[in-house]
Design a protein around this motif. Sequence first.
Motif, PDB file in Angstrom:
ATOM      1  N   PHE A 688       2.420   4.375  11.200  1.00  0.00           N
ATOM      2  CA  PHE A 688       3.704   4.177  10.526  1.00  0.00           C
ATOM      3  C   PHE A 688       3.964   5.165   9.395  1.00  0.00           C
ATOM      4  O   PHE A 688       5.070   5.223   8.879  1.00  0.00           O
ATOM      5  N   GLY A 689       2.952   5.884   8.989  1.00  0.00           N
ATOM      6  CA  GLY A 689       3.144   6.830   7.888  1.00  0.00           C
ATOM      7  C   GLY A 689       2.618   6.278   6.580  1.00  0.00           C
ATOM      8  O   GLY A 689       2.450   5.076   6.399  1.00  0.00           O
ATOM      9  N   ASP A 694       1.725   2.574   1.822  1.00  0.00           N
ATOM     10  CA  ASP A 694       1.876   2.233   0.408  1.00  0.00           C
ATOM     11  C   ASP A 694       2.608   0.901   0.242  1.00  0.00           C
ATOM     12  O   ASP A 694       2.285   0.089  -0.633  1.00  0.00           O
ATOM     13  N   HIS A 695       3.625   0.677   1.100  1.00  0.00           N
ATOM     14  CA  HIS A 695       4.358  -0.593   1.034  1.00  0.00           C
ATOM     15  C   HIS A 695       3.439  -1.767   1.370  1.00  0.00           C
ATOM     16  O   HIS A 695       3.512  -2.841   0.747  1.00  0.00           O
ATOM     17  N   VAL A 696       2.538  -1.592   2.325  1.00  0.00           N
ATOM     18  CA  VAL A 696       1.578  -2.644   2.685  1.00  0.00           C
ATOM     19  C   VAL A 696       0.673  -2.955   1.494  1.00  0.00           C
ATOM     20  O   VAL A 696       0.403  -4.111   1.161  1.00  0.00           O
ATOM     21  N   LEU A 697       0.194  -1.903   0.800  1.00  0.00           N
ATOM     22  CA  LEU A 697      -0.686  -2.114  -0.362  1.00  0.00           C
ATOM     23  C   LEU A 697       0.042  -2.893  -1.452  1.00  0.00           C
ATOM     24  O   LEU A 697      -0.509  -3.836  -2.044  1.00  0.00           O
ATOM     25  N   VAL A 750       4.315  -8.556   7.286  1.00  0.00           N
ATOM     26  CA  VAL A 750       4.859  -7.438   6.527  1.00  0.00           C
ATOM     27  C   VAL A 750       5.964  -6.783   7.357  1.00  0.00           C
ATOM     28  O   VAL A 750       5.760  -6.436   8.532  1.00  0.00           O
ATOM     29  N   GLU A 751       7.122  -6.644   6.740  1.00  0.00           N
ATOM     30  CA  GLU A 751       8.274  -6.092   7.444  1.00  0.00           C
ATOM     31  C   GLU A 751       7.971  -4.684   7.956  1.00  0.00           C
ATOM     32  O   GLU A 751       7.504  -3.814   7.209  1.00  0.00           O
ATOM     33  N   GLY A 752       8.223  -4.474   9.226  1.00  0.00           N
ATOM     34  CA  GLY A 752       8.021  -3.160   9.827  1.00  0.00           C
ATOM     35  C   GLY A 752       6.623  -2.926  10.323  1.00  0.00           C
ATOM     36  O   GLY A 752       6.367  -1.942  11.030  1.00  0.00           O
ATOM     37  N   VAL A 753       5.662  -3.805   9.975  1.00  0.00           N
ATOM     38  CA  VAL A 753       4.276  -3.601  10.378  1.00  0.00           C
ATOM     39  C   VAL A 753       3.769  -4.784  11.191  1.00  0.00           C
ATOM     40  O   VAL A 753       3.106  -4.619  12.203  1.00  0.00           O
TER      41      VAL A 753
END
Length: 798
Positions: A688-689, A694-697, A750-753
């Motif tokens: 996902f990049g 970073d958003h997941v963290l 998590v949104e997108g993951v």
Amino acid sequence: MSMHGVRPKMLGFVSEEVSAWLVALVALVAGGLLTAFLALATYELYQQQLRQRFELLASERYSRIEERFEDQVQRLDGLRRFFVFATEITLEEFNGYARPLLHRTQAYSWAPRVPGPARQAFEQRATQVLGRPYEIQQLTDDGSLRVSPARPIYYPVLFTQALKLLRQPLGLDLLSQALRQDTLQRAAKPGSMAVSAPLNLTDVEPAYARGILMAAPVFAPHDPDPQPRGYVMAVISMRQLMAEGLPNAAQDNLVVRIRDLSGPDSQHEVLFQSDNRGASSTLAASHLLHLADHDYQLDIRPSLAFMQANRSSAVPAVVFLGGLLSVLLSALLFSLFSQRQRALTLVEQRTGELRISEQSLRDTHNQLRSVLDAATQVAIVATNLRGVISTFNAGAERMLGYSSAEAVGSLTLEALISPQELHQRARDLSQRYGREITPAQAMFAQTVQEGGKEAGEWTLQRKDGSHLLANMLVTAVLDEHGLWVGHLAICIDVTERKRVHEALAARDRLLDKLSAEVPGGIYQFRLRLDGSSCFTYASEGLRDIYEIELELLRQDATAVFERIHPDDLLRVRTSIRHSADHLTPWREEYRVLLPLAGQRWVRGEATPEPEEDGSTLWHGYLTDISDLKRVEEELRALSVTDSLTGIHNRRYFQERLKVELERAQRDNQDLAIIMLDIDHFKRINDQFGHAVGDHVLRSLCQRISQRLRRTDVFCRLGGEEFMVLCPGSNAEQAHSLALELWQGVRSVVVEGVGQVTASFGVAGWRPGEGADALLLRADSGVYAAKQAGRDRVEAELS
């Protein structure tokens, strides 16, 4: 007449021996009263400290219980969402989701809505799903189950997951009992949740049989049907909810009681009562707890263990020491007053000796006259009432150029004063007193009328016409009857001293101008042998630094030390004493608390030098460095914060771990750590990049931070590795917390993951163990969790 004939009695009415006993008794009574006052004050202080300790423990216990209530609501709400967003749920799916939720909960159940006409078909389908005969039943008054009669609507229990399976009440129609029916009716709206009144739980161990039922309706998304599809329920035993994870009865400092507030006050049922004994004390705390739509009252009192652990011996010590000091003081006073008789005898002996000395003093007086005549540096001039000189000593001859024969009987004191100055002072005094003052009166009026205690500065005129500046003190001369018979003038030449003072004043003005241009302030500081101190010189800058008038600083430096922050005062005093003892330069940075500017930082440097009287004199400067300290604090905050997630970084964790290990070793307290590692984080970054990574963290940190206590320390070690420091918790308590964190991480998408999981390792500190060994055991736990398939919590490894 003998002294014994006129000697008065002590206190005017009792003998000396009785007076000694009376004074000793008064001292003993006063000491007893003071001791009682100190004992009472000590007892009040002890009660205040005891109250503060109890309130702190009660507040912490209330927070933990409130968190458990909120956790029950969140878990049941999660189970409801599980049914809302699923079209059909099998028994295996229900058991797989509900089993991890059974923490401090007896059971979770699912009761679908069954219309009366569809009862037979529903029972057949349930028999196939459960693999056992299934019938819709109702609960009788004696607690047994029997086949339910026909009704329009049923809510039978279809699925249930219990903590300890005895006999599951499958098929129990929740509408068959008034308490359960009332609970369902109050929870019939979308998003609502209701709690039943206290009831006897079916098929539960007797110790936990008294509890409550919490129900939440399940509505199909976008379904206009006003009735719910069914209800998810949590069976909660209040004793199980409260007892797990709390101290045992022998060690618990608090006695906890929870009462149900439904119904009248006289019928409030006690749902939980601690097994430990309560202490007889006025300390108590009461809080209101909320569970869904129901209120409970939490009552907290101190236990016997709390009172025994906080017992104080200060009051008996004060009584013992006060009484001992009172007795010693009474004995001392009795001894002193008993010795008065011997002192009076000694006085009689001394009186005889003084009479002999009286004659010696007369002889000494005549010698003193000769000494005054020999004073060649001081002019001593005596006059009669008319001002004519009657005495003119050798010092006056040398200073004014007249011989004694020329002055005595011929000159007046007025003739020795500059005429211009004498007339000017006469005019000034005339204006001051509002009447005419002659020049002859001017030199006596100001000094004599104001007491003649201070010398005035006059310009004297010598025989050759030259002038000199002198301090002249004029006093009245009285005879043996107290009558005024003349004047005595004492003159000291101050011409050279005046010139020196003017030069020093010019130097001080120059120094003030220079110091005004220096940032901060410069000073001279003197520390005397007796510990007193003052600023012999202080520039204007010190007024701004300490907000103290300079005149006060020059008299006493105590006000400066009162401005210094209490936490820095001992360090500053110690550094000053070290500089004085070793004559080393003094450098220090410290805080001051100012009335107007508040807290400020000050930096000072000074060089000491010894003085002949044993004092130490420093020359130095002070400057305000508050802005510099503010920048340092901001840099410090940045250095211990992870810039991506906003939590603490590895550096801060290492510092706190060192501090907490020292505290645990010193105070024999528990300490545990939780290490977690995000599973397959590299795959998330690759797929996902890094922006999504970073958003997941950040999302994971936010969820974990919401579930931690205020005392826990959450840090990012680097990459996807995180650490939770748990002061005051042992390995078992940390494992329970890790299970909550693990569930919180994996239960939120998590949104997108999608679902993100983590592997957890737990380690509790062992006495004598260092930081490296503790971290290694926690890391081994994470490694074991990953080897076992990830997405799990691994308990502490032995």
